[in-house]
Design an enzyme around this catalytic site. Structure first.
Site, PDB file in Angstrom:
ATOM      1  N   TYR A 159       0.843  -1.191   0.000  1.00 40.86           N
ATOM      2  CA  TYR A 159       0.000   0.000   0.000  1.00 40.86           C
ATOM      3  C   TYR A 159       0.889   1.255   0.000  1.00 40.86           C
ATOM      4  CZ  TYR A 159      -3.394   3.443   1.683  1.00 40.86           C
ATOM      5  OH  TYR A 159      -4.189   4.556   1.813  1.00 40.86           O
ATOM      6  N   LYS A 193     -26.893   8.234  19.743  1.00 40.91           N
ATOM      7  CA  LYS A 193     -26.488   9.641  19.756  1.00 40.91           C
ATOM      8  C   LYS A 193     -24.999   9.672  20.082  1.00 40.91           C
ATOM      9  CE  LYS A 193     -27.818  14.251  21.082  1.00 40.91           C
ATOM     10  NZ  LYS A 193     -26.510  14.791  21.433  1.00 40.91           N
ATOM     11  N   LYS A 246     -36.033   9.130  15.004  1.00 43.03           N
ATOM     12  CA  LYS A 246     -36.432  10.005  13.900  1.00 43.03           C
ATOM     13  C   LYS A 246     -37.633   9.377  13.213  1.00 43.03           C
ATOM     14  CE  LYS A 246     -31.616  11.346  13.261  1.00 43.03           C
ATOM     15  NZ  LYS A 246     -30.369  11.126  12.528  1.00 43.03           N
TER      16      LYS A 246
HETATM   17  S1  IVH Z   1     -29.507  14.156  13.715  1.00 42.96           S
HETATM   18  C1  IVH Z   1     -32.186  17.180  12.677  1.00 42.96           C
HETATM   19  N1  IVH Z   1     -28.469  11.963  14.588  1.00 42.96           N
HETATM   20  O1  IVH Z   1     -26.519  15.645  18.211  1.00 42.96           O
HETATM   21  C2  IVH Z   1     -31.326  16.504  13.622  1.00 42.96           C
HETATM   22  N2  IVH Z   1     -27.648  13.995  15.463  1.00 42.96           N
HETATM   23  O2  IVH Z   1     -28.269  18.488  18.373  1.00 42.96           O
HETATM   24  C3  IVH Z   1     -29.922  16.677  13.273  1.00 42.96           C
HETATM   25  N3  IVH Z   1     -25.831  13.714  17.093  1.00 42.96           N
HETATM   26  O3  IVH Z   1     -24.330  17.811  17.656  1.00 42.96           O
HETATM   27  C4  IVH Z   1     -29.047  15.801  13.966  1.00 42.96           C
HETATM   28  N4  IVH Z   1     -25.764  11.523  17.006  1.00 42.96           N
HETATM   29  O4  IVH Z   1     -23.954  15.928  15.937  1.00 42.96           O
HETATM   30  C5  IVH Z   1     -28.463  13.281  14.661  1.00 42.96           C
HETATM   31  N5  IVH Z   1     -27.616   9.893  15.274  1.00 42.96           N
HETATM   32  C6  IVH Z   1     -27.604  11.242  15.338  1.00 42.96           C
HETATM   33  C7  IVH Z   1     -26.730  11.928  16.172  1.00 42.96           C
HETATM   34  C8  IVH Z   1     -26.776  13.313  16.229  1.00 42.96           C
HETATM   35  C9  IVH Z   1     -25.240  12.613  17.544  1.00 42.96           C
HETATM   36  C10 IVH Z   1     -25.491  15.083  17.508  1.00 42.96           C
HETATM   37  C11 IVH Z   1     -25.248  16.027  16.389  1.00 42.96           C
HETATM   38  C12 IVH Z   1     -25.482  17.368  17.019  1.00 42.96           C
HETATM   39  C13 IVH Z   1     -26.487  17.043  18.056  1.00 42.96           C
HETATM   40  C14 IVH Z   1     -27.837  17.517  17.571  1.00 42.96           C
END
Ligand code: IVH
Length: 821
Positions: free
Chosen positions: A36, A121, A298
């Site tokens: 690589y 999350k 979601k």
């Molecule tokens: S969706 C419309 N999915 O959480 C929603 N956010 O306040 C947009 N985060 O700092 C975010 N894991 O980086 C979404 N599976 C996930 C997530 C996630 C972590 C964080 C994101 C942001 C905060 C949202």
């Protein structure tokens, strides 16, 4: 520039991208690293020679460009939203969200459940990746949601982030912004920190700060050196792409483009299923290799998401359902030292009480001095991050350096044991500092007495853990010697006191629960637990009688241990690194405990199979007055080894000054130089100064002179010379032995089978020291075959050839004869 070069560069880029994907996403490397690297370097060279060849998606971009003066602002076409948080950490968080969604969608009770995409999350930093015609052209942080910072150079260093989307050209949208989280795995962080600490670099406080801090570095070389990872969880601006109908379909599509999508996700119908997911992930949380602070639900159908829309900066179709925090800030109020049962000194941080991971934490182990150092040289008064994940013991993960107060007091490991005052030792290469007080230290007493009494040591029958604990607890035994002064009255009184204290709970004599009829002493029988070895059980009692047999048995066991073998006594003392074999070597070769305890480390180090570390540990043990007192107390209590004897005859061959000098630990005094030195001066002579004619190189002589100038070293050399002379004089047949003409000198020996006391190496050394030779096979030239137990074909062959066969004592006789001549 020829077409060939262009084609080659394109091929190399595609090839490297393919291997990157196999390695970083599928975790299935396709070529060796060296191969690589070769491809990579070839591409770098081509691009250097032909700068026009360099493209935005070239893997060479991953190794960083120039440091920036500042980040350029990036306006997000589609804002990066935040997410509503459900803070009830129980099921109601999920149920409330579902109820809200149903209300907003005006669904009635009879309508079917709503489908949700449930995911983790991640606890890192949100970023947006802009792909134009499949090529990564820009990466940005979230910033305030409307404007972020251009961190493209840093994001390119993440191998998991494709520089070009995978898939057929026709499937790739002209514009796609991928949203996701940059994070760091905990094991990667630990590895990174260990290496950083070893280099003397700053360590990262936790994975989230590690991820966020690395992406916000102006110099991309820093991000390139950090173990960063990425998960995609959504999209921003898109153009020319037919969107899937659901969020889960969207994530599938992102995965097909080669973007990493976390495997822990599910499509679930209704609020109860979401609550189930929350519980299930809670149980998994501790085992995940990265940190999460909750799960995210979601609404799965994108058309429903559009119907639900937004409220201020948060979508109505998503919610984050949290977990109790696993980390919290608190202040170190003190650092105590705990001395364990094995003498290990452990610093423990006393913390201002803090609620973390579901419990109130007031202290946390700091493990050892290195760990304290690794945590940024923790001080008393520091604000620290405390973590408690799952059922794991709370730990201090880092110091918040900015919050260090002016009067913070640095921590240092004490030089003396806080329990007994004996000196503290930390062996080279060892993280743990230990009390040298051994069995004279209160903290180690119970453990030390149990070791002392053990089957392979003094073999005191019936002295189990419970008795030892009580004897120590009630003050009948302070050191091992006290065992030999115990009386029947002592033991019975101890039992009575234990009974009183335990107030009839269980049976204090055996420590076992009283079962069935045993509660009635007139009919009582004590029922031992299966496998219980502790205590004397099974005595039948009649009303009103005091059971004494257990105590008599114990006293008999103690008395029977008064005349141990020397090797067992040495093993029983619990000297660090001295196991059964080393104890036996010491006993065999030095013959008395008095010689062992006076032997300086270099003398011990020339004995078979005793290295510098072990020799130092033995000498260190006997340098501690408390340990000497404890051994004296044993003798005063009538303990005396039954088999003290003269030093081993083979010692003559091991006490040459060349070997002793080499074991002194004088810098640069290699075995060769030691031999050279021994040729011009023995120890006594050396004490008077290095002779003129030493012939040693100047640096060696200088080191030696410096070493000799230290009174501690002179004392060592003096004691070494003294004991050496004494040992040689005490040998069974006093003489310098070595290679003098003897019954052994010039003779060829073959060793076979297991000898009763000598190891094969020891026997060989003794023969060679006396001028004999040891051969591996029997022939007519063999003078003696020394046969031990389970001797095999060599013995048969010796008999067939008429070669003399002797046993170990025959060999020892031969060796002694030689010395008498
Ligand atoms: S969706 C419309 N999915 O959480 C929603 N956010 O306040 C947009 N985060 O700092 C975010 N894991 O980086 C979404 N599976 C996930 C997530 C996630 C972590 C964080 C994101 C942001 C905060 C949202």
């Amino acid at each position: 520039m020829t077409g060939d070069v262009t084609a080659r560069a394109a091929w190399l880029r595609a090839e490297i991208a393919r291997h990157d994907r196999a390695y970083y996403e599928l975790d299935a490397p396709t070529i060796p690293d060296a191969e690589y690297d070769r491809l990579f370097r070839e591409l770098q060279a081509l691009e250097n020679d032909h700068p026009a060849l360099s493209t935005a998606d070239s893997p060479t971009r991953r190794v960083g460009g120039r440091p920036l003066a500042q980040f350029a602002p990036v306006a997000h076409d589609v804002p990066m939203l935040s997410i509503q948080t459900e803070t009830d950490t129980d099921a109601s968080g999920a149920l409330n969200f579902d109820a809200r969604v149903r209300r907003e969608l005006e669904l009635g009770e009879s309508d079917p459940p709503v489908d949700y995409a449930a995911e983790l999350k991640f606890d890192g930093l949100a970023v947006s990746l802009r792909y134009e015609h499949g090529v990564l052209v820009r990466g940005a942080t979230r910033g305030d949601g409307t404007t972020g910072e251009d961190v493209t150079q840093n994001l390119r260093t993440l191998r998991q982030i494709p520089l070009r989307l995978a898939g057929a050209a026709g499937d790739i949208p002209p514009l796609l912004e991928v949203r996701g989280e940059v994070y760091m795995r905990r094991d990667d962080l630990d590895r990174y920190n260990a290496a950083a600490a070893a280099r003397g670099d700053k360590t990262l406080v936790n994975p989230r700060n590690g991820a966020a801090g690395s992406i916000r570095q102006l110099d991309p070389a820093i991000a390139a050196g950090r173990p960063l990872k990425f998960f995609a969880y959504g999209i921003g601006a898109v153009d020319g792409w037919k969107l899937p109908e659901t969020h889960s379909g969207l994530l599938d599509a992102l995965a097909a483009f080669g973007l990493p999508v976390c495997e822990h996700r599910a499509v679930l119908a209704g609020g109860d299923a979401l609550a189930g997911f929350h519980r299930q992930i809670a149980a998994l949380r501790g085992e995940l290799p990265f940190d999460i602070d909750g799960v995210v639900y979601k609404v799965n159908r994108l058309d429903l998401q559009a119907r639900l829309g937004f409220r201020s900066r948060e979508p109505r179709w998503a919610v984050a359902h949290k977990y109790p925090p696993q980390e919290a800030l608190t202040v170190v109020e003190a650092i105590d030292i705990q001395v364990g049962r094995t003498g290990a000194l452990t610093p423990v941080a006393r913390l201002a009480p803090v609620f973390v991971g579901g419990v109130t934490v007031t202290n946390a182990t700091l493990h050892n001095a290195d760990e304290v150092e690794r945590k940024g040289g923790l001080c008393i008064g520091d604000t620290v991050i405390v973590r408690r994940a799952g059922d794991v013991i709370p730990e201090v993960v880092g110091v918040v350096a900015e919050r260090r107060p002016a009067d913070a007091r640095p921590f240092a490991m004490p030089a003396a044991c806080p329990v007994c005052g004996a000196h503290v030792v930390r062996e080279p290469g060892e993280a743990v500092a230990r009390c040298s007080g051994g069995f004279s230290c209160r903290a180690q007493r119970i453990q030390a007495i149990l070791h002392f009494a053990g089957r392979r040591m003094m073999d005191i029958d019936g002295l189990g853990e419970r008795y030892v604990e009580r004897l120590v607890e009630f003050g009948y035994v302070h050191g091992v010697a006290d065992l030999y002064r115990l009386t029947l009255d002592d033991l019975l009184e101890m039992k009575r006191r234990a009974d009183e204290r335990d107030n009839g709970a269980g049976d204090s004599e055996t420590g076992l629960p009283v079962t069935g009829d045993a509660a009635d002493p007139s009919r009582g029988r004590l029922v031992p637990e299966p496998g219980a070895t502790d205590g004397i059980v099974g005595e039948t009692l009649r009303a009103g009688q005091v059971p004494t047999r257990w105590a008599e048995n114990l006293l008999a066991g103690i008395a029977a241990s008064r005349t141990p073998k020397l090797a067992r006594l040495l093993f029983a003392l619990g000297i660090r690194h001295v196991g059964e074999t080393t104890a036996k070597t010491l006993a065999d070769w030095l013959g008395s405990i008095d010689r062992v305890r006076r032997a300086p480390a270099p003398l011990l180090a020339v004995l078979p199979d005793i290295g510098a570390t072990v020799a130092a540990a033995i000498a260190d043990f006997f340098s501690e007055q408390r340990n000497l007192d404890a051994v004296d107390a044993l003798f005063a209590a009538g303990v005396a080894p039954a088999d003290a004897h003269a030093p081993h005859p083979g010692l003559a061959g091991r006490l040459d000054w060349a070997g002793l000098y080499a074991a002194l630990g004088v810098p640069r005094l290699t075995p060769v130089r030691a031999r050279q030195l021994a040729a011009v001066a023995d120890g006594e002579r050396l004490l008077a100064g290095l002779p003129e004619n030493h012939g040693l190189p100047a640096e060696v002589a200088a080191e030696l002179a410096a070493w000799l100038a230290d009174p501690v070293h002179r004392d060592l050399l003096d004691r070494l010379a003294g004991l050496r002379g004494e040992l040689l004089a005490a040998l069974p047949a006093a003489g310098q032995g070595a290679a003098a003409a003897s019954a052994v000198s010039g003779k060829t020996f073959v060793l076979t089978g297991t000898l009763p006391t000598l190891s094969r190496d020891a026997a060989k050394e003794m023969i060679e020291a006396a001028g004999g030779k040891v051969s591996g096979s029997v022939s007519k030239k063999t003078d003696f075959v020394v046969a031990g137990e389970a001797a095999g074909s060599k013995l048969d062959k010796a008999q067939a050839l008429g070669v003399a066969v002797i046993d170990e004592s025959g060999l020892l006789n031969l060796l002694e004869q030689g010395e008498e001549q």
